[in-house]
Design a protein around this motif. Structure first.
Motif, PDB file in Angstrom:
ATOM      1  N   PHE A   1      24.164 -13.058 -25.200  1.00  0.00           N
ATOM      2  CA  PHE A   1      24.652 -12.400 -23.981  1.00  0.00           C
ATOM      3  C   PHE A   1      26.100 -11.945 -24.160  1.00  0.00           C
ATOM      4  O   PHE A   1      26.476 -10.845 -23.735  1.00  0.00           O
ATOM      5  CB  PHE A   1      24.540 -13.335 -22.778  1.00  0.00           C
ATOM      6  CG  PHE A   1      24.949 -12.709 -21.480  1.00  0.00           C
ATOM      7  CD1 PHE A   1      24.111 -11.798 -20.847  1.00  0.00           C
ATOM      8  CD2 PHE A   1      26.173 -12.991 -20.899  1.00  0.00           C
ATOM      9  CE1 PHE A   1      24.486 -11.194 -19.649  1.00  0.00           C
ATOM     10  CE2 PHE A   1      26.561 -12.402 -19.706  1.00  0.00           C
ATOM     11  CZ  PHE A   1      25.712 -11.503 -19.080  1.00  0.00           C
ATOM     12  N   ALA A   2      26.914 -12.799 -24.793  1.00  0.00           N
ATOM     13  CA  ALA A   2      28.303 -12.411 -25.071  1.00  0.00           C
ATOM     14  C   ALA A   2      28.346 -11.164 -25.947  1.00  0.00           C
ATOM     15  O   ALA A   2      29.187 -10.278 -25.766  1.00  0.00           O
ATOM     16  CB  ALA A   2      29.042 -13.564 -25.743  1.00  0.00           C
ATOM     17  N   GLN A   3      27.421 -11.100 -26.896  1.00  0.00           N
ATOM     18  CA  GLN A   3      27.343  -9.928 -27.763  1.00  0.00           C
ATOM     19  C   GLN A   3      26.996  -8.679 -26.944  1.00  0.00           C
ATOM     20  O   GLN A   3      27.585  -7.605 -27.154  1.00  0.00           O
ATOM     21  CB  GLN A   3      26.294 -10.166 -28.836  1.00  0.00           C
ATOM     22  CG  GLN A   3      26.293  -9.174 -29.972  1.00  0.00           C
ATOM     23  CD  GLN A   3      25.279  -9.549 -31.024  1.00  0.00           C
ATOM     24  OE1 GLN A   3      24.142  -9.926 -30.719  1.00  0.00           O
ATOM     25  NE2 GLN A   3      25.682  -9.474 -32.276  1.00  0.00           N
ATOM     26  N   LEU A   4      26.066  -8.817 -25.998  1.00  0.00           N
ATOM     27  CA  LEU A   4      25.696  -7.678 -25.144  1.00  0.00           C
ATOM     28  C   LEU A   4      26.889  -7.220 -24.304  1.00  0.00           C
ATOM     29  O   LEU A   4      27.130  -6.015 -24.154  1.00  0.00           O
ATOM     30  CB  LEU A   4      24.540  -8.069 -24.226  1.00  0.00           C
ATOM     31  CG  LEU A   4      23.153  -8.209 -24.845  1.00  0.00           C
ATOM     32  CD1 LEU A   4      22.152  -8.684 -23.795  1.00  0.00           C
ATOM     33  CD2 LEU A   4      22.685  -6.887 -25.444  1.00  0.00           C
ATOM     34  N   VAL A   5      27.638  -8.187 -23.762  1.00  0.00           N
ATOM     35  CA  VAL A   5      28.803  -7.829 -22.943  1.00  0.00           C
ATOM     36  C   VAL A   5      29.834  -7.077 -23.781  1.00  0.00           C
ATOM     37  O   VAL A   5      30.377  -6.047 -23.359  1.00  0.00           O
ATOM     38  CB  VAL A   5      29.432  -9.099 -22.322  1.00  0.00           C
ATOM     39  CG1 VAL A   5      30.754  -8.754 -21.625  1.00  0.00           C
ATOM     40  CG2 VAL A   5      28.473  -9.743 -21.329  1.00  0.00           C
ATOM     41  N   ALA A   6      30.098  -7.595 -24.993  1.00  0.00           N
ATOM     42  CA  ALA A   6      31.091  -6.947 -25.857  1.00  0.00           C
ATOM     43  C   ALA A   6      30.649  -5.535 -26.230  1.00  0.00           C
ATOM     44  O   ALA A   6      31.460  -4.594 -26.222  1.00  0.00           O
ATOM     45  CB  ALA A   6      31.296  -7.788 -27.113  1.00  0.00           C
ATOM     46  N   VAL A   7      29.380  -5.376 -26.549  1.00  0.00           N
ATOM     47  CA  VAL A   7      28.870  -4.051 -26.910  1.00  0.00           C
ATOM     48  C   VAL A   7      28.936  -3.114 -25.703  1.00  0.00           C
ATOM     49  O   VAL A   7      29.265  -1.925 -25.841  1.00  0.00           O
ATOM     50  CB  VAL A   7      27.429  -4.171 -27.447  1.00  0.00           C
ATOM     51  CG1 VAL A   7      26.779  -2.797 -27.558  1.00  0.00           C
ATOM     52  CG2 VAL A   7      27.433  -4.839 -28.813  1.00  0.00           C
ATOM     53  N   ALA A   8      28.650  -3.645 -24.509  1.00  0.00           N
ATOM     54  CA  ALA A   8      28.740  -2.815 -23.297  1.00  0.00           C
ATOM     55  C   ALA A   8      30.176  -2.342 -23.084  1.00  0.00           C
ATOM     56  O   ALA A   8      30.407  -1.172 -22.746  1.00  0.00           O
ATOM     57  CB  ALA A   8      28.254  -3.608 -22.085  1.00  0.00           C
ATOM     58  N   VAL A   9      31.140  -3.241 -23.284  1.00  0.00           N
ATOM     59  CA  VAL A   9      32.551  -2.849 -23.143  1.00  0.00           C
ATOM     60  C   VAL A   9      32.897  -1.774 -24.171  1.00  0.00           C
ATOM     61  O   VAL A   9      33.535  -0.762 -23.849  1.00  0.00           O
ATOM     62  CB  VAL A   9      33.468  -4.077 -23.312  1.00  0.00           C
ATOM     63  CG1 VAL A   9      34.934  -3.648 -23.383  1.00  0.00           C
ATOM     64  CG2 VAL A   9      33.262  -5.060 -22.163  1.00  0.00           C
ATOM     65  N   GLY A  10      32.468  -2.003 -25.414  1.00  0.00           N
ATOM     66  CA  GLY A  10      32.732  -1.009 -26.452  1.00  0.00           C
ATOM     67  C   GLY A  10      32.096   0.332 -26.139  1.00  0.00           C
ATOM     68  O   GLY A  10      32.719   1.382 -26.306  1.00  0.00           O
ATOM     69  N   GLY A  11      30.847   0.305 -25.671  1.00  0.00           N
ATOM     70  CA  GLY A  11      30.160   1.551 -25.327  1.00  0.00           C
ATOM     71  C   GLY A  11      30.834   2.266 -24.169  1.00  0.00           C
ATOM     72  O   GLY A  11      30.937   3.500 -24.160  1.00  0.00           O
ATOM     73  N   CYS A  12      31.295   1.477 -23.193  1.00  0.00           N
ATOM     74  CA  CYS A  12      31.983   2.065 -22.033  1.00  0.00           C
ATOM     75  C   CYS A  12      33.283   2.744 -22.464  1.00  0.00           C
ATOM     76  O   CYS A  12      33.540   3.898 -22.103  1.00  0.00           O
ATOM     77  CB  CYS A  12      32.252   0.977 -20.995  1.00  0.00           C
ATOM     78  SG  CYS A  12      33.173   1.549 -19.561  1.00  0.00           S
ATOM     79  N   VAL A  13      34.088   2.027 -23.242  1.00  0.00           N
ATOM     80  CA  VAL A  13      35.380   2.586 -23.676  1.00  0.00           C
ATOM     81  C   VAL A  13      35.165   3.842 -24.524  1.00  0.00           C
ATOM     82  O   VAL A  13      35.827   4.870 -24.328  1.00  0.00           O
ATOM     83  CB  VAL A  13      36.179   1.520 -24.456  1.00  0.00           C
ATOM     84  CG1 VAL A  13      37.419   2.145 -25.101  1.00  0.00           C
ATOM     85  CG2 VAL A  13      36.575   0.377 -23.534  1.00  0.00           C
ATOM     86  N   MET A  14      34.222   3.734 -25.451  1.00  0.00           N
ATOM     87  CA  MET A  14      33.946   4.878 -26.316  1.00  0.00           C
ATOM     88  C   MET A  14      33.494   6.087 -25.489  1.00  0.00           C
ATOM     89  O   MET A  14      33.900   7.229 -25.756  1.00  0.00           O
ATOM     90  CB  MET A  14      32.855   4.493 -27.323  1.00  0.00           C
ATOM     91  CG  MET A  14      32.566   5.543 -28.375  1.00  0.00           C
ATOM     92  SD  MET A  14      31.336   4.950 -29.550  1.00  0.00           S
ATOM     93  CE  MET A  14      29.889   4.875 -28.479  1.00  0.00           C
ATOM     94  N   SER A  15      32.692   5.844 -24.477  1.00  0.00           N
ATOM     95  CA  SER A  15      32.179   6.942 -23.644  1.00  0.00           C
ATOM     96  C   SER A  15      33.271   7.544 -22.775  1.00  0.00           C
ATOM     97  O   SER A  15      33.306   8.765 -22.565  1.00  0.00           O
ATOM     98  CB  SER A  15      31.031   6.420 -22.771  1.00  0.00           C
ATOM     99  OG  SER A  15      29.992   5.922 -23.580  1.00  0.00           O
TER     100      SER A  15
ATOM    101  N   VAL B   1      27.284   5.009 -17.773  1.00  0.00           N
ATOM    102  CA  VAL B   1      26.058   5.290 -18.522  1.00  0.00           C
ATOM    103  C   VAL B   1      26.211   4.863 -19.981  1.00  0.00           C
ATOM    104  O   VAL B   1      25.262   4.382 -20.597  1.00  0.00           O
ATOM    105  CB  VAL B   1      25.692   6.789 -18.412  1.00  0.00           C
ATOM    106  CG1 VAL B   1      24.479   7.120 -19.272  1.00  0.00           C
ATOM    107  CG2 VAL B   1      25.408   7.141 -16.956  1.00  0.00           C
ATOM    108  N   GLY B   2      27.428   5.029 -20.524  1.00  0.00           N
ATOM    109  CA  GLY B   2      27.665   4.586 -21.892  1.00  0.00           C
ATOM    110  C   GLY B   2      27.492   3.079 -22.037  1.00  0.00           C
ATOM    111  O   GLY B   2      26.912   2.605 -23.021  1.00  0.00           O
ATOM    112  N   ALA B   3      27.987   2.324 -21.063  1.00  0.00           N
ATOM    113  CA  ALA B   3      27.807   0.870 -21.105  1.00  0.00           C
ATOM    114  C   ALA B   3      26.319   0.519 -21.085  1.00  0.00           C
ATOM    115  O   ALA B   3      25.862  -0.354 -21.845  1.00  0.00           O
ATOM    116  CB  ALA B   3      28.535   0.221 -19.931  1.00  0.00           C
ATOM    117  N   ALA B   4      25.568   1.197 -20.224  1.00  0.00           N
ATOM    118  CA  ALA B   4      24.124   0.934 -20.146  1.00  0.00           C
ATOM    119  C   ALA B   4      23.433   1.307 -21.456  1.00  0.00           C
ATOM    120  O   ALA B   4      22.566   0.572 -21.952  1.00  0.00           O
ATOM    121  CB  ALA B   4      23.522   1.723 -18.986  1.00  0.00           C
ATOM    122  N   GLY B   5      23.803   2.452 -22.017  1.00  0.00           N
ATOM    123  CA  GLY B   5      23.195   2.872 -23.277  1.00  0.00           C
ATOM    124  C   GLY B   5      23.480   1.883 -24.397  1.00  0.00           C
ATOM    125  O   GLY B   5      22.603   1.577 -25.215  1.00  0.00           O
ATOM    126  N   ALA B   6      24.714   1.354 -24.417  1.00  0.00           N
ATOM    127  CA  ALA B   6      25.059   0.376 -25.455  1.00  0.00           C
ATOM    128  C   ALA B   6      24.228  -0.889 -25.320  1.00  0.00           C
ATOM    129  O   ALA B   6      23.779  -1.463 -26.325  1.00  0.00           O
ATOM    130  CB  ALA B   6      26.548   0.047 -25.364  1.00  0.00           C
TER     131      ALA B   6
END
Length: 250
Positions: A105-119, A158-163
């Motif tokens: 779950f921590a991995q999912l949160v980190a990836v969501a943050v990364g996807g959000c920032v990148m987007s 949407v980027g966070a969701a996609g990540a």
């Protein structure tokens, strides 16, 4: 979020930012922004005019980055998670947190943050590129500050969701090539097949939902679009969290 969970998320974020992968995706975002600027400068409609940027709605539609964010962040999430299994770095991650679901779950949160920032960065670059290119035409920049904020904000959500969706697929597949292929299929091919099988579902496909949140179409309400895009992300993520508890990760 507990202190232990916060530490896990920070650890996962450090892993994401200490590789060259974010730089590679940033380079892609710069290229996409450049292509949008080139389209404004050199592109025309069939009649030779530039009607595709003649109104605020046209310009906002051109800048709408949310579906690009969904796809790009999805690939980012899929690669980030699947390579952990390929490089066996997932083993120390689970040793550090014996409750696998918490670590995943921590991995999912980190990836969501990364996807959000990148987007957010991708959307800001695209808006900037279009805004700088439009003065080379006979039109001015017509999109309001609220419209720009909506385009950028929608891309972040949407980027966070996609990540998260991509990370869920990466957790299930555990192979970078397979995860990228399945993520691409999920984003680009599956929606068309679903619409063909079940007519009337087009409004609930990611591309339409992303454009609703960007304010360029109104097939469904924004809250409904946000909920639907979250469901798209939650299904593979939930499956990934379930399977990671049961299988050997060695």
């Amino acid at each position: 979020m507990s202190t232990r969970s916060s530490r896990l998320v920070r650890s996962e974020l450090r892993k994401l930012t200490t590789t060259k992968m974010p730089l590679a995706f940033l380079a892609v975002l710069v290229v996409i922004a450049g292509l949008n600027a080139f389209a404004v400068v050199a592109g025309t409609d069939m009649d030779g005019s530039k009607a595709f940027i003649s109104t605020a709605a046209d310009q906002q539609s051109l800048m709408a980055f949310a579906f690009n964010a969904f796809v790009g962040a999805g690939l980012f999430g899929a690669i980030a998670v699947a390579r952990e299994y390929g490089h066996h770095t997932v083993i120390p991650m689970f040793l550090a947190s014996p409750r696998r679901s918490r670590a995943a779950f921590a991995q999912l949160v980190a990836v969501a943050v990364g996807g959000c920032v990148m987007s957010l960065i991708g959307a800001a670059l695209t808006v900037t590129a279009v805004a700088l290119a439009i003065p080379t035409t006979e039109y001015g920049f017509l999109v309001s500050a609220g419209g720009v904020a909506r385009v950028i904000g929608a891309s972040g959500l949407v980027g966070a969701a996609g990540a998260v969706l991509g990370a869920g697929i990466g957790t299930i597949v555990r192979n970078v090539g397979g995860a990228v292929t399945l993520t691409f299929f999920t984003f680009m091919i599956a929606p068309g097949l679903i619409v063909q099988i079940a007519g009337g579902t087009a409004s609930w496909m990611p591309a339409t939902l992303a454009n609703v949140l960007s304010g360029t179409v109104d097939d469904v309400s924004p809250p409904a679009a946000l909920l639907a895009i979250a469901v798209w992300a939650a299904i593979p993520a939930a499956i990934g969290l379930a399977v990671v508890e049961r299988r050997d990760v060695g």
